[in-house]
Every structure is written in structure tokens, then in C-alpha cells.
Design an enzyme around this catalytic site. Structure first.
Site, short mmCIF file in Angstrom:
data_model
loop_
_atom_site.label_atom_id
_atom_site.label_comp_id
_atom_site.label_asym_id
_atom_site.label_seq_id
_atom_site.Cartn_x
_atom_site.Cartn_y
_atom_site.Cartn_z
N ASP A 156 1.03 -1.59 -0.18
CA ASP A 156 0.43 0.17 0.21
C ASP A 156 0.55 1.12 0.24
O ASP A 156 0.47 1.98 1.01
CB ASP A 156 -0.92 0.24 1.18
CG ASP A 156 -1.73 -1.36 1.41
OD1 ASP A 156 -2.47 -2.40 0.34
OD2 ASP A 156 -2.06 -1.81 2.44
N HIS A 199 0.23 -2.56 14.23
CA HIS A 199 0.74 -2.32 12.92
C HIS A 199 -0.76 -1.99 11.96
O HIS A 199 -1.42 -2.09 11.89
CB HIS A 199 -0.03 -4.06 12.49
CG HIS A 199 0.86 -4.17 11.07
ND1 HIS A 199 -0.33 -4.55 9.65
CD2 HIS A 199 2.04 -4.39 10.23
CE1 HIS A 199 0.14 -4.91 9.14
NE2 HIS A 199 1.96 -4.74 8.93
N LYS A 249 -12.69 -7.09 8.47
CA LYS A 249 -13.76 -6.48 9.55
C LYS A 249 -14.11 -4.89 9.93
O LYS A 249 -13.45 -4.37 9.09
CB LYS A 249 -14.12 -6.56 11.21
CG LYS A 249 -13.80 -8.39 11.96
CD LYS A 249 -13.64 -8.19 13.42
CE LYS A 249 -13.49 -10.17 13.57
NZ LYS A 249 -13.35 -9.82 15.00
N ASN A 288 -16.69 0.66 5.28
CA ASN A 288 -14.79 0.27 6.08
C ASN A 288 -14.19 1.93 5.73
O ASN A 288 -13.39 2.07 4.99
CB ASN A 288 -14.21 -0.87 5.65
CG ASN A 288 -13.34 -1.41 6.51
OD1 ASN A 288 -13.36 -0.96 7.35
ND2 ASN A 288 -12.19 -2.19 6.10
N SER A 340 -13.27 -0.06 1.32
CA SER A 340 -12.67 -1.64 1.85
C SER A 340 -13.55 -2.60 1.41
O SER A 340 -14.90 -2.79 2.98
CB SER A 340 -11.60 -2.22 2.09
OG SER A 340 -11.45 -3.85 1.64
N GLU A 384 -11.05 -1.83 -3.11
CA GLU A 384 -10.52 -1.18 -2.05
C GLU A 384 -9.76 0.10 -2.02
O GLU A 384 -9.33 0.19 -3.73
CB GLU A 384 -10.41 -2.04 -0.89
CG GLU A 384 -8.96 -2.74 -1.39
CD GLU A 384 -8.78 -4.12 -0.55
OE1 GLU A 384 -9.02 -4.08 0.63
OE2 GLU A 384 -7.55 -4.63 -0.65
N HIS A 387 -3.14 -1.48 -4.84
CA HIS A 387 -2.82 -0.41 -4.18
C HIS A 387 -2.46 0.74 -4.41
O HIS A 387 -1.79 0.57 -2.96
CB HIS A 387 -3.26 -1.20 -2.51
CG HIS A 387 -3.70 -0.39 -2.09
ND1 HIS A 387 -4.78 -0.37 -1.11
CD2 HIS A 387 -3.48 0.97 -1.72
CE1 HIS A 387 -4.62 0.34 0.08
NE2 HIS A 387 -4.42 1.29 -0.38
#
Length: 332
Positions: free
Chosen positions: A32, A86, A110, A149, A169, A216, A286
Site C-alpha cells: 500500500d 501494525h 472486519k 469500512n 474496502s 478497495e 493498491h
């Protein structure tokens, strides 16, 4: 004597590893990536513990720098009690003499997520003005409440100078929200929130299930009067089994609608393919996009088929066809 020799060997191994880590490298582990230039130096920020940082004089040789956060932001464990510093998918912008770094705190698969903001006067770690100041949460998504998200942020300014944050996402797609001039406060009027991209399979979801509408990593790049919305389709983070690919649509209005080459709206699952994986790179995506020294670049990560599917930095020049659509070649 044996203990002494072991100590000496360990010292040289440690010294060699430290020297290797401090040297500039071309083959760096990245997920990313976003890049910005300050003076003669490029700085790359990416997913990693505390937000990983690299510097380069030429976009080719890279040196690891200290992370943004030596310790997790104080608010992060309130979002995710299992958070271990992280931090995912940062975005970096220079505005009003400050560097604004957005970053993602989340739990995998999630929408227990939040986007935070940190600010610095300089990116040069040797400067006396170098200090990251965390501003806390910008926006948060909550299971059982939200069909989106709050990760993968990207800041863009419209032609009037109004700041907008796009992010998202899976679930019900990519969101675009208006920010106040402080670049932190989310505006909540009826004209301040938009869905700008989603997959057709994600139109009907349960808010506790991300679904299989894999989209995403939105990034908006302005060129020649157009806003180009890049997103990544399909699946990252699976090594050699990754199926990531990048698609794009464009609009004259930052709010959309973003249409692909065949005039299909990205709100209805559209997107013109920019780049996908091949035998050497199993999944590429990404991305971020920039103009440096009058050359446009697409910067992204790919999973190296010749190195057990490890994720690595890829930078490619971005050309444009006669109709104004990006052309990028995976093989140099």
C-alpha cells in the site's frame, strides 16, 4: 574461547544486518505505498508497524527510515483491543506548510476500523522541526452500524480548493466525504457524503459481512480537467494466490459519477482495467499516482512469483492514450 568466538560472530552478523538495512535498496518489501517529494528526496509511506517509511534520491534506491509511530497511537486500542501498532494504508499530502498523513487502524476482514491523522512540519528526520503530531480519529466505522469500512484513505482537493477524503474496502463500496479546512473534521450535510465505486456483488450486504464485492484502495488523480478514480478489484494479501488488479474511471466532478471507457458507472461496478498480474507478479494493486518532474507515475505493490509471493514495491511510468486513458506496462 568458544563463547568469545560466538560473541564475535554474532557481532559481525548483527553489524552486517544493520549495515544492509541502512543502505539504499531497490528490492524493498512494501504494501500500500504512497510517495511524496520534499526537496531532492522522495519519501515513501506504507503499511507496517508504526507506518513504515523509506527515503530515496531517485525513486530507485531506497533507505529505511524510522517509523512514524514508535508506539501505537493512544486511541487505537479503543478501536481494536487487539491492535499491535501494525498500521495500514497511509496517505500523505503537503498543504499549508504541513504534511498531513492519514492512516488506518483496523481488524482484518472486519469494519472495526478508523482513519487517523498525523501532522509534521517536515519529513527530514535530521531537521530540528521534525516531529509527528497525532491528531486522532478522523472517521470511524462500526460493525452493526455501517455498511462501509474506514480504511485506505486518500485526500483530494476539488477545483474550489475544498478537501475531500475518499476511502473504503469491500462492503458497500468506496466513500467520498467532505472535510473542513482543518482537514480532519468530517462534514455531515446531505451533499457531503457520496458512494463513488462499488462492485455489483456488493449491492445487498449484511453489515457484519464484507461480502465478495472485492473493491478497495481508492486514489483520485487529477489531470487535464479530469478526476481519475483508481481502485483495486479482487483479492490482495494471499501471496502467489493474490488476484489484485487496478481499474479506473473518470469524472469532471470530484463527486462523480465516475465512468469507465465504455461509460459504465463505477457506482454500478464499472472500471477500465489498468493493470493486472502476470506470471511474474501474482496480483498488483493498491496504487497511488503522481507527477514528478513532468512525468506521471503509478506506484503500487505486487506479489513476487519468484520470491514466495512476497509483496514488493513497483513503480511504473504512466502514459496516456489519445482518448485520455492511462497506459501502464507491468514489464519494464
Amino acid at each position: 574461547m568458544k563463547t568469545f568466538l560466538i560473541t564475535i560472530i554474532a557481532f559481525f552478523i548483527f553489524s552486517a544486518s544493520q549495515a544492509q538495512d541502512s543502505e539504499y535498496r531497490t528490492d524493498i518489501p512494501v504494501h500500500d505505498p504512497v510517495v511524496i517529494k520534499q526537496g531532492d528526496t522522495f519519501y515513501l509511506f506504507c503499511t507496517g508497524f508504526g507506518v513504515a517509511v523509506w527515503s530515496s534520491p531517485d525513486l530507485k534506491q531506497w533507505k529505511r527510515e524510522a517509523p512514524v509511530f514508535a508506539e501505537a497511537p493512544t486511541w487505537a486500542n479503543d478501536i481494536n483491543p487487539e491492535f499491535k501498532n501494525h498500521i495500514w494504508a497511509p496517505d500523505i499530502t503537503f498543504h499549508n506548510d504541513r504534511y498531513y498523513l492519514y492512516y488506518s487502524v483496523s481488524a482484518f476482514a472486519k469494519n472495526t476500523s478508523a482513519i487517523g491523522l498525523a501532522v509534521n512540519k517536515t519529513l527530514d528526520p535530521t531537521s530540528p522541526d521534525f516531529k509527528w503530531e497525532d491528531k486522532g480519529i478522523v472517521i470511524q466505522s462500526v460493525p452493526g452500524r455501517d455498511l462501509w469500512n474506514a480504511i485506505d484513505p486518500n485526500l483530494v482537493f476539488d477545483e474550489a480548493g475544498t478537501p475531500w477524503l475518499n476511502y473504503g474496502s469491500f462492503w458497500n463500496g468506496m466513500k467520498l466525504v467532505k472535510l473542513a479546512d482543518d482537514l480532519k473534521t468530517v462534514q455531515n450535510g446531505p451533499e457531503d457524503w457520496y458512494t463513488i465505486s462499488r462492485r455489483e456483488r456488493s449491492f445487498e450486504l449484511d453489515d457484519r459481512n464484507p461480502g465478495d464485492g472485492a473493491v478497495e484502495a481508492p486514489f483520485i488523480f487529477k489531470k487535464d480537467g479530469w478526476y481519475y478514480l483508481f481502485v483495486s478489484f479482487d483479492y490482495c494479501c494471499r501471496g502467489v494466490n493474490s488476484t489484485y488488479k487496478m481499474v479506473v474511471g473518470r469524472s469532471k466532478d470530484v463527486k462523480g459519477p465516475y465512468l469507465d471507457r465504455f461509460d459504465k458507472s463505477m457506482f454500478e461496478g464499472g472500471g477500465t482495467l489498468v493493470l493486472e498480474g502476470n506470471a511474474d507478479w501474482h496480483g498488483v494493486g493498491h496504487n497511488s499516482a503522481y507527477t514528478f518532474d513532468k512525468q506521471d507515475y503509478l506506484i503500487f505493490h505486487g506479489y513476487d512469483a519468484h520470491d514466495n509471493g512476497r509483496s514488493k514495491l513497483l513503480i511504473r511510468e504512466m502514459k496516456w492514450d489519445s482518448d485520455g486513458w492511462p497506459i501502464v506496462k507491468l514489464e519494464e
